[in-house]
Motif scaffolding. Structure first.
Motif, PDB file in Angstrom:
ATOM      1  N   ARG A 195       0.832  -1.209   0.000  1.00 53.82           N
ATOM      2  CA  ARG A 195       0.000   0.000   0.000  1.00 53.82           C
ATOM      3  C   ARG A 195       0.859   1.248   0.000  1.00 53.82           C
ATOM      4  NH1 ARG A 195      -4.898   1.477   4.281  1.00 53.82           N
ATOM      5  NH2 ARG A 195      -5.336   3.566   3.438  1.00 53.82           N
ATOM      6  N   ALA A 231      -3.012   3.143  -6.553  1.00 52.09           N
ATOM      7  CA  ALA A 231      -3.781   2.598  -5.443  1.00 52.09           C
ATOM      8  C   ALA A 231      -4.379   1.263  -5.852  1.00 52.09           C
ATOM      9  CB  ALA A 231      -4.885   3.570  -5.023  1.00 52.09           C
ATOM     10  N   ARG A 232      -4.868   0.555  -4.856  1.00 53.68           N
ATOM     11  CA  ARG A 232      -5.609  -0.691  -5.080  1.00 53.68           C
ATOM     12  C   ARG A 232      -7.088  -0.366  -4.901  1.00 53.68           C
ATOM     13  NH1 ARG A 232      -3.889  -6.287  -3.274  1.00 53.68           N
ATOM     14  NH2 ARG A 232      -5.747  -7.593  -3.383  1.00 53.68           N
ATOM     15  N   ASP A 259       1.151   4.024  -2.996  1.00 55.05           N
ATOM     16  CA  ASP A 259       0.840   5.417  -2.687  1.00 55.05           C
ATOM     17  C   ASP A 259       1.980   6.338  -3.097  1.00 55.05           C
ATOM     18  OD1 ASP A 259      -1.101   7.264  -1.368  1.00 55.05           O
ATOM     19  OD2 ASP A 259       0.643   7.670  -0.100  1.00 55.05           O
TER      20      ASP A 259
END
Length: 645
Positions: free
Chosen positions: A316, A325-326, A320
Motif C-alpha cells: 500500500r 492505489a488498489r 501510494d
C-alpha cells in the motif's frame, strides 16, 4: 484526419477514428476472439463515417475539390499543412458520394496487388506519410491508379504531403487542391454539442484552452472532446464543464511532463519497474502487476532482495508513493485520470535500452495468473501501441511467431497484435507486407496459418479486400490451408470485383498443387453460397475455364447443383443458358452438358418449382441451338442475363 491517428474510410472499411490517440475495437469470435467479423467492422466503419460527416467542419477551398470530384473518372489531389484534416477531408468527400454506390476502399503503393477498380468505386490513396525514398514509386503508382480510375468511371482522392507539388508531373499539378485549417472554435463547438456535453460560451473563455486551439491539429481538438467526455463519465473529477475541461487539458497537454518528473525523481529501479508494470496493468489485478514486476526485474537482471517478505514498506505504501492505489476490487488504479498512458509512453520513449527486454517480458506477461481475457486484451493493445509508436513493428512479428509456435500457443493475442498493426496509419503497409511474406514463403505453423486466415478474413478484408484475397489465396494454394481456401471463397463469392480478382489469379494447371486451383475455381461456382448474379460474365468465364480445364466428372457435380437451383431458386432460371454459353464452340463440352441434363433429370424424385423435366429440357434445347440443330428462340424469349437476373 491527416497525420497520426486511425481515420478509416472504406465500404469495405475498418474501424474509423476521427481524431488521434488510441481506438481499439474488439469483439469475440472463434480462434480470433479479439477480432470482429468483417461485417461488424464494415458496419462500424459506415456508422463512423456518418458520425464524422455530422461533425466535419469544411476547411477552406474544399468546395473546389468537391466540384472536381463530381464527374465520374475524376481524381482530386488534396494537400495542406499537417493538422488541417487532409485525410478527414478526403473521407468526407468520398462519403458524400455514397448514394452513387460502388466500393469505397483505400489503395496502397506498397503492395503489388493489382487494383480491381470498377465503375462507381470511391477510392482513397494516402501519400501524406510517404518516405522520401518511396516518392518515385508512389508517383508511378499514382499514374496507374489515375488511369484505371478514369477508364472505370470511378473517383479517386489522393492525400499529398506538404509540399510535394514540385515533384508532380505538370499535367496533374492542376488537379492539386490546397485546403486550409478549419476554424478550431467551430470544430470544438460542434464536437461538444454532438457529443452531448453541456457547456456555455463562458465555459470556453479560458487562456489554456485558447492556447491549445491556436496551434493544435484538428486531431488534438477531437481528442480533447473525447477526453472531456471520458472525464465526465468517470464521475471522479467534478460535476461541471470547468472541472471536466481542466482534467482533460491535463491529459492532452502536460501529463507527459508530469510523468517525466515522477520517473526522474525515482532512483530505485524496483520502484520504476512497479510504476511501469502498473501502467501496463492499469485496471488489472494488483497481484498480477506485482508478479509482472518481479518477472521484469528478473529478466533485466535486477531481482529484488528476497531476504524477507516483511522487509521494507508494504504494498500500500509503495503504491501510494507512485500515485497508484488498489481499488475496492483489488485492481491497479492511478490517482490521475488517464495518467498511465503518459507513464507508458515515457518509459518506451526515454528508456530505449528497455525495449528489447519489454518485448521479451511481454511474451510471458499475458499468461500471468489472475489476468482475464479483458486484461490480456488491454495488455496486448498497450504493448502494440508503444512498439508501433517507437517504430518497432518487428516486435509484433516476433511475438506473433512466438505465440503461434508449438507448446502453449496464444492465437487470439497474436491475431490482436496484427489487427493493431493493420489499424496503424504509419505501419499498416509494412504489416500487410509481413503477412504477405508469411503466406508466400517458409512453412508457417498451423496456428500461424489460422491466425493469418482470421486476420485476413475479418480485419484486412474490411479495409483492403483485394489484398486480403491475395493473401488468403496464397495460404490456400501454397500452404495448403483449407480454412484459408474457404475464407477466400467466401470473400470472392460476395462481390463481382473480388470474384474476378480471385478467378484471374488461379491457374488451373500450374504450380506444385494444380488440384488446389481446380478446387478454388469449382468452389467459386457453388450455388449455395454464390451471392453475385449467376448470369454475370465473371461467372460464365469461370465456368468456361472449369469446363475446359478440369475433368468432366469434377464439374458435373456442380452443374447438377446449378440445375437444381434453376428449378428451385428465384433468379436462377437462366442457369442452363449460362452453362451452355460457357461451353459454346466446344461440341465435346456441349455433348457432355446434354448428358448432364439427362443424368440430373433421372437423378432423383421430382423437386418443387419448375421441375426436373422442364429445366433439363431448357438445357437440352439450349445445347441444340448452340450446335445449330434446334429451333431459334423467338425475340420475346429471354436471351440475356439482364432479362433473367
Amino acid at each position: 484526419m491527416s497525420g497520426p491517428g486511425h481515420t478509416w474510410v472504406t465500404d469495405p472499411g475498418g474501424p474509423v477514428h476521427a481524431g488521434s490517440g488510441d481506438q481499439h475495437i474488439h469483439y469475440g469470435y472463434g480462434a480470433g476472439e479479439f477480432l470482429g467479423s468483417r461485417a461488424e467492422r464494415l458496419r462500424i466503419a459506415e456508422d463512423h463515417r456518418h458520425w464524422l460527416s455530422r461533425r466535419f467542419v469544411p476547411p477552406g477551398n474544399l468546395g473546389r475539390a468537391a466540384e472536381r470530384l463530381a464527374k465520374p473518372g475524376a481524381t482530386v489531389l488534396l494537400t495542406g499543412p499537417v493538422g488541417t484534416g487532409r485525410r478527414a477531408a478526403g473521407t468526407f468527400l468520398l462519403h458524400e458520394l455514397s448514394d452513387e454506390g460502388g466500393q469505397l476502399e483505400e489503395l496502397s503503393v506498397k503492395d503489388d496487388d493489382r487494383a480491381a477498380i470498377s465503375a462507381g468505386d470511391r477510392l482513397l490513396l494516402d501519400l501524406s506519410a510517404i518516405a522520401d525514398q518511396d516518392q518515385e514509386r508512389a508517383l508511378q503508382k499514382l499514374g496507374v491508379y489515375r488511369s484505371a480510375t478514369e477508364q472505370a468511371g470511378a473517383r479517386l482522392v489522393v492525400i499529398l504531403p506538404d509540399p510535394i507539388e514540385p515533384m508532380l508531373p505538370s499535367e496533374i499539378q492542376q488537379q492539386v487542391v490546397r485546403i486550409g485549417r478549419p476554424r478550431p472554435d467551430i470544430v470544438l463547438h460542434r464536437y461538444l454539442r454532438l457529443d452531448g456535453i453541456p457547456f456555455t460560451s463562458e465555459d470556453l473563455k479560458r487562456p489554456d484552452l485558447d492556447l491549445l486551439l491556436a496551434t493544435a491539429p484538428m486531431r488534438e481538438i477531437a481528442r480533447l472532446v473525447r477526453t472531456i467526455g471520458q472525464v465526465r463519465e468517470s464521475r471522479r473529477h467534478g460535476s461541471g464543464f470547468e472541472d471536466w475541461c481542466t482534467a482533460a487539458l491535463h491529459v492532452v497537454t502536460d501529463w507527459g511532463d508530469t510523468a517525466a518528473r515522477q520517473v526522474g525523481a525515482l532512483e530505485d529501479g524496483s520502484k520504476r519497474a512497479l510504476l511501469l508494470v502498473g501502467a501496463m496493468f492499469d485496471g488489472a489485478p494488483v497481484d498480477a502487476a506485482v508478479a509482472g514486476t518481479g518477472d521484469l526485474l528478473r529478466l533485466l537482471g535486477r531481482d529484488r532482495d528476497s531476504a524477507s517478505a516483511l522487509d521494507g514498506p508494504d504494498l500500500r505504501v509503495q503504491l501510494d508513493e507512485l500515485e497508484m492505489a488498489r481499488d475496492p476490487d483489488g485492481r491497479v488504479e492511478f490517482k490521475q485520470f488517464a495518467y498511465s498512458g503518459a507513464v507508458r509512453s515515457h518509459f518506451w520513449t526515454y528508456f530505449p535500452g528497455l525495449r528489447d527486454g519489454l518485448r521479451d517480458w511481454m511474451g510471458d506477461a499475458v499468461r500471468l495468473p489472475g489476468l482475464g481475457r479483458p486484461e490480456q486484451r488491454d495488455l496486448v493493445v498497450r504493448f502494440a501501441e508503444q512498439a508501433l509508436a517507437m517504430g518497432r513493428p518487428e516486435d509484433l512479428y516476433t511475438l506473433v511467431e512466438r505465440w503461434t509456435s508449438p507448446g502453449k500457443p496464444m492465437p487470439a493475442e497474436a491475431a490482436l497484435l496484427l489487427a493493431e498493426g493493420l489499424d496503424h496509419e504509419k505501419h499498416a503497409a509494412g504489416v500487410r507486407d509481413q503477412i504477405y511474406t508469411w503466406t508466400t514463403t517458409g512453412n508457417p505453423t498451423p496456428h500461424l496459418k489460422q491466425v493469418l486466415t482470421d486476420v485476413c478474413r475479418h480485419v484486412l478484408a474490411a479495409t483492403h479486400p483485394s489484398m486480403a484475397l491475395t493473401r488468403l489465396y496464397h495460404l490456400a494454394s501454397r500452404q495448403g490451408s483449407a480454412a484459408a481456401a474457404e475464407a477466400a471463397l467466401e470473400l470472392a463469392r460476395s462481390d463481382r470485383r473480388l470474384f474476378r480478382h480471385l478467378s484471374e489469379r488461379v491457374p488451373l494447371r500450374a504450380g506444385p498443387e494444380p488440384r488446389r486451383g481446380e478446387d478454388l475455381l469449382i468452389g467459386l461456382l457453388d450455388p449455395r453460397h454464390l451471392l453475385i448474379e449467376p448470369t454475370s460474365e465473371e461467372v460464365e468465364s469461370v465456368w468456361r475455364n472449369v469446363m475446359s480445364g478440369t475433368e468432366p466428372a469434377r464439374w458435373a457435380r456442380v452443374a447438377y447443383e446449378w440445375l437444381t437451383a434453376a428449378a428451385t431458386e428465384r433468379g436462377w432460371e437462366a442457369a442452363p443458358d449460362v452453362l451452355v454459353r460457357a461451353a459454346r464452340h466446344r461440341n465435346d463440352l456441349l455433348t457432355r452438358l446434354y448428358l448432364v441434363a439427362l443424368g440430373w433429370e433421372r437423378a432423383g424424385p421430382e423437386i418443387p418449382g419448375a421441375g426436373r423435366r422442364a429445366v433439363a429440357e431448357r438445357l437440352r434445347q439450349a445445347v441444340d441451338r448452340a450446335q445449330g440443330t434446334g429451333p431459334r428462340r423467338h425475340d420475346n424469349e429471354t436471351t440475356n442475363s439482364s432479362e433473367v437476373s
